[in-house]
Motif scaffolding. Structure first.
Motif, PDB file in Angstrom:
ATOM      1  N   LEU A  13      53.958  48.148  44.150  1.00 49.51           N
ATOM      2  CA  LEU A  13      53.900  47.006  45.082  1.00 49.51           C
ATOM      3  C   LEU A  13      54.240  47.436  46.512  1.00 49.51           C
ATOM      4  O   LEU A  13      53.629  46.970  47.468  1.00 49.51           O
ATOM      5  CB  LEU A  13      54.884  45.914  44.646  1.00 49.51           C
ATOM      6  N   GLU A  24      44.204  41.149  44.500  1.00 51.08           N
ATOM      7  CA  GLU A  24      45.527  40.618  44.806  1.00 51.08           C
ATOM      8  C   GLU A  24      45.397  39.285  45.514  1.00 51.08           C
ATOM      9  O   GLU A  24      44.387  38.999  46.173  1.00 51.08           O
ATOM     10  CB  GLU A  24      46.388  41.606  45.603  1.00 51.08           C
ATOM     11  N   LEU A  29      49.348  41.025  41.939  1.00 45.00           N
ATOM     12  CA  LEU A  29      48.569  42.249  42.177  1.00 45.00           C
ATOM     13  C   LEU A  29      48.051  42.744  40.834  1.00 45.00           C
ATOM     14  O   LEU A  29      48.764  42.680  39.824  1.00 45.00           O
ATOM     15  CB  LEU A  29      49.475  43.324  42.803  1.00 45.00           C
ATOM     16  N   LYS A  47      54.179  39.561  42.475  1.00 44.03           N
ATOM     17  CA  LYS A  47      54.759  40.309  43.603  1.00 44.03           C
ATOM     18  C   LYS A  47      56.272  40.109  43.683  1.00 44.03           C
ATOM     19  O   LYS A  47      56.975  40.931  44.262  1.00 44.03           O
ATOM     20  CB  LYS A  47      54.076  39.896  44.911  1.00 44.03           C
TER      21      LYS A  47
END
Ligand code: AMP
Length: 126
Positions: A13, A24, A29, A47
């Motif tokens: 990340l 994303e 993601l 995230k």
């Protein structure tokens, strides 16, 4: 157990470890699993720093939960496995904790498809 931001998905990340960013949005993601178990094997992660489905389902916001669910659907369509884009379907798996052999302590969903992947699970040998 508290969330440890040194885990490998937290590093992905932050861009400290490379991964192909398949999709994303603001809260999620998606990137390929490094050790694919099917022709299509993508991991979708939030995230935010959540340990597992247990943690995410209790502590994530409604916006995070909605965006995460939408991201999974987008990945299924982008990779061509969703029935709505002519694919043959897919399976979602999440491993939460010890009994499920969760390896990476950052919540993730595996999306598997692109070929027949068999019935649910193979029980461990006793
Ligand atoms: P789990 O057992 O559900 O925690 O699965 C963790 C998954 O992360 C495994 O399928 C691994 O192959 C995958 N994995 C570990 N490191 C990476 C990485 N750097 N990039 C992509 N996938 C990874």
């Amino acid at each position: 157990m508290t969330y440890d931001s040194d885990n490998i998905f937290a590093k992905i990340l932050r861009g400290e470890i490379p991964a192909e960013r398949i999709y994303e949005n603001d809260v999620a993601l998606a990137f390929p699993d490094i050790n694919p178990q099917a022709n299509v094997h993508v991991l979708i992660i939030p995230k935010g720093g959540y340990l597992s489905h247990d943690d995410f389902s209790q502590n994530a916001t409604a916006v995070e939960k909605t965006g995460f669910t939408e991201a999974i659907g987008e990945v299924a369509r982008i990779t061509g496995v969703a029935q709505s884009v002519g694919g043959t379907g897919y399976r979602l798996i999440t491993n939460s904790g010890e009994a499920a052999d969760q390896e990476v302590p950052h919540y993730h969903v595996h999306l598997l498809g692109g070929n027949r992947i068999g019935r649910m699970i193979t029980p461990p040998k006793s």
